[in-house]
Motif scaffolding. Structure first.
Motif, PDB file in Angstrom:
ATOM      1  N   UNK A   1       0.850  -1.197   0.000  1.00 53.10           N
ATOM      2  CA  UNK A   1       0.000   0.000   0.000  1.00 53.10           C
ATOM      3  C   UNK A   1       0.885   1.247   0.000  1.00 53.10           C
ATOM      4  N   UNK A   2       1.923   1.243   0.823  1.00 52.89           N
ATOM      5  CA  UNK A   2       2.847   2.378   0.858  1.00 52.89           C
ATOM      6  C   UNK A   2       3.637   2.504  -0.444  1.00 52.89           C
ATOM      7  N   UNK A   3       4.042   1.385  -0.999  1.00 50.98           N
ATOM      8  CA  UNK A   3       4.750   1.416  -2.285  1.00 50.98           C
ATOM      9  C   UNK A   3       3.838   1.966  -3.373  1.00 50.98           C
ATOM     10  N   UNK A   4       2.568   1.572  -3.336  1.00 51.65           N
ATOM     11  CA  UNK A   4       1.622   2.060  -4.340  1.00 51.65           C
ATOM     12  C   UNK A   4       1.369   3.549  -4.178  1.00 51.65           C
ATOM     13  N   UNK A   5       1.333   4.020  -2.936  1.00 49.62           N
ATOM     14  CA  UNK A   5       1.210   5.456  -2.714  1.00 49.62           C
ATOM     15  C   UNK A   5       2.426   6.204  -3.233  1.00 49.62           C
ATOM     16  N   UNK A   6       3.595   5.631  -2.997  1.00 46.78           N
ATOM     17  CA  UNK A   6       4.828   6.244  -3.486  1.00 46.78           C
ATOM     18  C   UNK A   6       4.835   6.286  -5.012  1.00 46.78           C
ATOM     19  N   UNK A   7       4.345   5.222  -5.633  1.00 47.55           N
ATOM     20  CA  UNK A   7       4.246   5.228  -7.093  1.00 47.55           C
ATOM     21  C   UNK A   7       3.319   6.342  -7.573  1.00 47.55           C
ATOM     22  N   UNK A   8       2.221   6.566  -6.865  1.00 46.15           N
ATOM     23  CA  UNK A   8       1.315   7.646  -7.269  1.00 46.15           C
ATOM     24  C   UNK A   8       2.031   8.993  -7.222  1.00 46.15           C
TER      25      UNK A   8
END
Length: 375
Positions: A208-215
């Protein structure tokens, strides 16, 4: 070692057998748009949507199959997007009225529509929101924008960062001089919120944090600003790939997109491990209809709320906007990510561009059949 990596990716290419046949059958000859999934096409409650149509076009162009789109088919796709623009607001909307109340969907639809029209050499029919004072209130001043940034919850990093970077299309509508103080506020705030140890933003499970960082990466890329703390992000990615279960195609794609964007020199052994894990995870989402599911147990019926999984929480989530029936089936959201993963893995490994062997072989026979696809 490059040949070893080439062999791994070549084996992974087998996952795309049947994919382009699935893609072609999502096309709607009447509207010129693409459906999200097979259940969308077969269900009377659904119509082709903006994101799925733009994603399908991106897939076709990415795979070097753009020449298979006839002039008439391209004209239909142009008309599809132009018809989605509201002449009053300048935004692009799908038919479901709930879509208008999801600021992330509205922002994405604006970007997707403008991108698709640009690829097709066309333009919107009406003035855009930034040209008619239709931008959100947080664009009134840099001070108001800074306050809005701080108000966005990062309890779920993926959803929160998606909301933050959703402001980028609105900033892009400004002149360069107008934009600069807004951009300074955003970059200053993002810097203050990045975890110095992990390089990630917000809260939630590792993916979830990695996906937020990708955003947030999409925000940095939009304004040509380097992503900070890439070494720390890389360590976090490797740990998640080795230890976390990827139950969403986004959890598979986002680490690869981050790595590609960071342009780090990676050892071949690390590249091979990352590639093998990634392709193994993708295989879990391949479906019998030829497509890929966004989630491991089904295709989420409403991808606009699929960022927050059961048992997770994010305040003030918008209403679900269903695009399909949520069956165990391929969906366009997952399909576009699977394609991006495959091409990104080749780029990440320094391999020459090589298109998937199935694209033309599967698209051409179907699109030559006017009764099935329309001409």
């Amino acid at each position: 070692m490059h040949s070893y990596l080439e062999d791994i990716i070549a084996r992974g290419d087998g996952l795309f057998e049947g994919f382009f046949e699935w893609l072609a059958l999502q096309y709607d000859e009447v509207s010129g748009g693409f459906y999200y999934a097979r259940s969308s096409r077969e269900g009377e409650a659904f119509t082709p949507d903006i994101e799925s149509t733009a994603q399908a076009l991106n897939i076709i162009e990415c795979c070097g199959a753009g020449s298979l789109l006839s002039a008439e088919r391209r004209a239909r796709i142009v008309r599809f997007f132009q018809a989605k623009q509201d002449p009053v607001t300048g935004f692009f909307y799908d038919a479901d009225p709930r879509m208008r109340r999801d600021d992330v969907m509205v922002g994405r639809a604006l970007g997707y529509s403008l991108g698709a029209l640009g690829k097709l050499g066309a333009a919107p029919l009406h003035p855009l929101p930034g040209h008619r004072n239709m931008a959100p209130e947080y664009c009134d001043s840099p001070e108001v924008y800074a306050e809005w940034l701080r108000s966005v919850s990062l309890a779920n990093s993926w959803r929160g960062c998606d909301r933050l970077c959703n402001s980028a299309p609105h900033l892009m509508q400004m002149t360069a001089e107008q934009r600069q103080p807004f951009l300074r506020e955003a970059l200053s705030y993002f810097a203050s919120m990045q975890d110095p140890e992990t390089g990630l933003w917000g809260e939630g499970a590792p993916y979830v944090q990695i996906s937020g960082t990708f955003k947030l990466l999409t925000f940095y890329n939009r304004f040509h600003v380097p992503l900070p703390r890439t070494t720390e992000i890389y360590r976090s990615l490797r740990h998640a790939l080795r230890n976390e279960r990827a139950v969403d195609m986004c959890y598979i794609r986002n680490p690869i997109s981050l790595l590609s964007s960071m342009r780090m020199e990676l050892p071949m052994k690390a590249l091979a491990e990352i590639t093998e894990i990634t392709l193994h995870n993708m295989a879990q989402l391949k479906r019998e209809d030829g497509g890929f599911s966004r989630e491991i147990d089904h295709s989420p019926p409403a991808p606009n709320v699929a960022q927050v999984k059961p048992g997770e929480y994010y305040p003030d989530m918008p209403a679900a906007v269903p695009l399909g029936m949520g069956e165990v089936e391929g969906d366009m959201n997952a399909g576009t990510q699977a394609i991006l993963i495959r091409y990104s893995l080749r780029e990440l490994g320094g391999l020459p561009e090589r298109h998937l062997p199935y694209a033309e072989a599967e698209l051409l026979p179907l699109w030559a059949d006017a009764k099935r696809i329309g001409e």
